[in-house]
Design an enzyme around this catalytic site. Structure first.
Site, mmCIF file in Angstrom:
data_model
loop_
_atom_site.group_PDB
_atom_site.id
_atom_site.type_symbol
_atom_site.label_atom_id
_atom_site.label_comp_id
_atom_site.label_asym_id
_atom_site.label_seq_id
_atom_site.Cartn_x
_atom_site.Cartn_y
_atom_site.Cartn_z
ATOM 1 C CD GLU A 1 -3.026 -1.056 2.218
ATOM 2 O OE1 GLU A 1 -2.789 -0.422 3.251
ATOM 3 O OE2 GLU A 1 -4.113 -1.606 1.967
ATOM 4 C CD GLU B 1 -4.083 -6.359 2.863
ATOM 5 O OE1 GLU B 1 -4.827 -5.735 3.660
ATOM 6 O OE2 GLU B 1 -2.868 -6.128 2.748
HETATM 7 C C1 GLA Z 1 -4.088 -2.880 5.022
HETATM 8 C C2 GLA Z 1 -2.707 -3.501 5.163
HETATM 9 C C3 GLA Z 1 -2.735 -4.766 6.002
HETATM 10 C C4 GLA Z 1 -3.559 -4.563 7.241
HETATM 11 C C5 GLA Z 1 -4.964 -4.153 6.852
HETATM 12 C C6 GLA Z 1 -5.898 -3.928 8.027
HETATM 13 O O1 GLA Z 1 -4.753 -3.393 4.009
HETATM 14 O O2 GLA Z 1 -2.133 -3.779 3.915
HETATM 15 O O3 GLA Z 1 -1.417 -5.095 6.325
HETATM 16 O O4 GLA Z 1 -2.968 -3.564 7.997
HETATM 17 O O5 GLA Z 1 -4.892 -2.926 6.176
HETATM 18 O O6 GLA Z 1 -5.974 -5.035 8.824
#
Ligand code: GLA
Length: 615
Positions: free
Chosen positions: A184, A263
């Protein structure tokens, strides 16, 4: 040729490692082409679930993977946790629960593919987002940036990680299909040179397979830091309608690429003092059903959340408000913290089962992992932390206080001690408290200072000759930018009384990684922070358990030498998970560090966790 396959071939031509596989006579086992993932030449929908090797005891990896397969998943995704694998600069640990290669091989043995996300930043509600705290020993070093000092450290990480994982890449017959560059990154920066440097280090380390990046949905996040040749996937949650919108908004950035939820959040994590978080089963299974209807790949974050054992929870920073994450990372995921099958698991299995490609069949659901209750046992031996100090730490001296990193410490507690040369009357002002300080005068508790509440002052009226102790707990480093740069722990700046600096301190680092020397005795009544010891016997180990910490205030607990994590009466986590593999037939030893006097000194084991806030 689509835009992506053009871009991918550009990237392949630029890389000596990749060109070998591109020129090979047989097509690669896994490829990205014409808007599809291809496995052995056929379009492939990745049905992945995320679980993290340090968050699940090694003895349970295989069991959880079998459960993943029986829920209908074909892939396991894990981050690689740099700070767990390189605990000190240049000193690597891939043993036991840190053995990521064994984790990947276990998945392969269970017929599962693997996606690896090696950081260097992973977020993940994990201490400092997976970045080693020892980098904070270099003042001014900027993590997640082109800072050469950071990139020198990441190069060493990818080189060493590559030695573990390169033989397991799908290009060499292993189960690893793809790997993620950074995490991210679009949320924090737009430095393509940094992203390119990380990609190159990964390729040099042996990640000679399709690489991707993940970001929040929509062109803004997805375009920042993007590189030619990277597949772009999105991270989000929500019902089917929201899922459709997320992909629609992201379509311009996914042109010619396979669509994937990198995700898809099946639940959420807890932070101290806040209500326990859950997410509706109908909503998440509805979204996954919609993705399967549209041949969209996904990774369920989390499939099995597990536990932030020891000191390894992260923290958030919201509007200058420090919010540490709990030890439990149950995440309301389909398999719970204790490895049990939940209704969410059954609902996911039904939806995925209804969308299986022809010829695929789901294995039967494995037995849920058992948990057991333990009768209440007393912890009737104790030793005050200040009394135990000589056996726990060697003091160092400093003119003014500094964070623990300056003393070579990463995690745990740190004690700052000063014998007052003059009377001290007025306001004691501690700048900055990272993160929870207990203040004592001649061993008597005066009060606490909590960073999360912006507390930093206490009234004092102390005589010359008094020993002033400030015991500070690192409650977990912030795991997401921009506040990471200032995550030194302990007292980071100064201690003042009525505006004047107190100088000349003795500093005792307390990583508490070896408690074997504690001299416990029966019948003591320590006033301040103290260790308590008790034990129980088991005629057999029939399952894991949840230690009921209600009645205790705040601290840490260990069982048979394993650090279970933190407890705190503010909730929502009120129990501490003990895996069955950490229990022993016969004698079991429990040590609790309780920061405050009073309260209960007994513990029972429960079959189920307790989540509640408000004492
Ligand atoms: C983001 C991050 C993950 C985690 C999620 C929330 O997507 O990439 O590592 O922190 O948020 O659980």
């Amino acid at each position: 040729m689509t835009r992506l396959s053009l871009l991918l071939s550009t990237c392949i031509a630029a890389s000596a490692v990749l060109s070998t596989s591109a020129l090979a006579a047989t097509p690669p086992h896994f490829a990205v082409e014409n808007g599809h993932f291809l496995l052995d030449g056929k379009p492939y929908v990745i049905r992945s679930g995320e679980m993290h090797y340090p968050r699940i005891p090694r003895a349970d990896w295989r069991d959880r993977m079998r459960k993943a397969k029986a829920m209908g998943l074909n892939t396991i995704t894990t981050y690689a946790f740099w700070n767990a694998n390189e605990p000190e600069p240049g000193i690597f640990d891939f043993s036991g629960n840190n053995d990521i290669a064994a984790f990947v091989r276990t998945a392969q043995e269970e017929g599962l593919n693997v996606i690896v996300r090696p950081g260097p930043f992973v977020c993940a509600e994990w201490e400092f987002g997976g970045i080693p705290a020892w980098l904070l020993r270099t003042p001014g070093l900027r993590v997640r940036s082109y800072d050469p000092r950071f990139l020198e450290a990441t190069a060493r990480w990818f080189k060493r990680l590559g030695q573990e994982l390169a033989p397991l890449m799908s290009t060499r017959g292993g189960p690893i299909l793809m790997a993620q560059v950074e995490n991210e990154y679009g949320y924090v920066g737009n430095d393509r040179d940094y992203m390119e440097a990380i990609r190159k280090q990964m390729i040099d380390g042996g990640f000679d397979l399709p690489l991707f990046m993940s970001n929040g949905p929509g062109p803004t996040w997805m375009s920042r830091g993007t590189l030619p040749g990277l597949v772009s996937v999105i991270n989000f949650t929500g019902d089917a309608a929201k899922t459709e919108r997320a992909f629609r908004r992201s379509a311009p950035m996914m042109e010619g690429m396979p669509r994937m939820a990198g995700e898809y959040w099946t639940g959420w994590y807890d932070r101290w003092s806040e209500p326990h978080k859950t997410r509706s089963t109908d909503e998440v299974t509805g979204a996954v059903g919609w993705m399967l209807d549209h041949d969209i790949s996904f990774n369920l974050y989390m499939f099995d959340g597990g536990t932030n054992f020891g000191w390894m929870n992260g923290a958030n920073n919201e509007a200058d408000h420090y919010l540490p994450v709990t030890t439990s990372y149950d995440y309301d995921s389909p398999v719970d913290e204790a490895g049990r099958i939940t209704p969410k698991y059954i609902a996911f299995r039904k939806v995925i089962g209804a969308h299986l490609p022809k010829g695929e069949k789901l294995p039967p659901v494995p037995a849920s992992s058992p948990t057991v209750a333990l009768p209440r046992f007393q912890l009737d031996e104790s030793v005050g932390l200040l009394d135990a100090l000589p056996g726990l730490s060697k003091p160092q001296t400093t003119l003014t206080p500094h964070g623990m990193e300056a003393f070579g410490q990463n995690y745990g507690l740190i004690l700052y001690r000063k014998t007052l040369a003059e009377d001290a009357k007025g306001k004691l002002d501690v700048e900055d408290v990272h993160d929870y300080a207990t203040v004592l005068a001649d061993g008597k508790p005066l009060g606490t200072l909590e960073r999360g509440k912006h507390e930093h002052e206490l009234p004092v009226d102390l005589k010359a000759g008094t020993t002033l102790d400030l015991l500070v707990e690192n409650m977990g480093r912030i795991n997401i930018d921009p506040a990471m740069a200032e995550e030194n722990k302990g007292i980071t700046n100064s201690v003042l009384v009525d505006g004047l600096d107190l100088t000349h301190w003795s500093v005792y680092p307390l990583p508490l990684d070896d408690l074997s020397g504690l001299a416990f005795r029966k019948g003591g009544h320590p006033q301040g922070p103290a260790f308590w010891h008790g034990s129980f016997d088991l005629s057999k180990v029939a399952g894991g358990t949840f230690l009921d910490m209600r009645g205790w205030n705040k601290g840490n607990a260990w069982i048979n030498g394993h650090h279970l994590g933190r407890f705190w009466s503010v909730g929502p986590q009120r129990t501490l998970y003990v895996p069955a593999s950490w229990l022993r037939k016969g004698h079991n030893d429990v040590i609790v560090l309780e920061m405050q006097g009073g309260g209960s000194h007994a513990i029972a084991g429960l079959k189920d966790p307790v989540f509640s806030t408000g004492g």
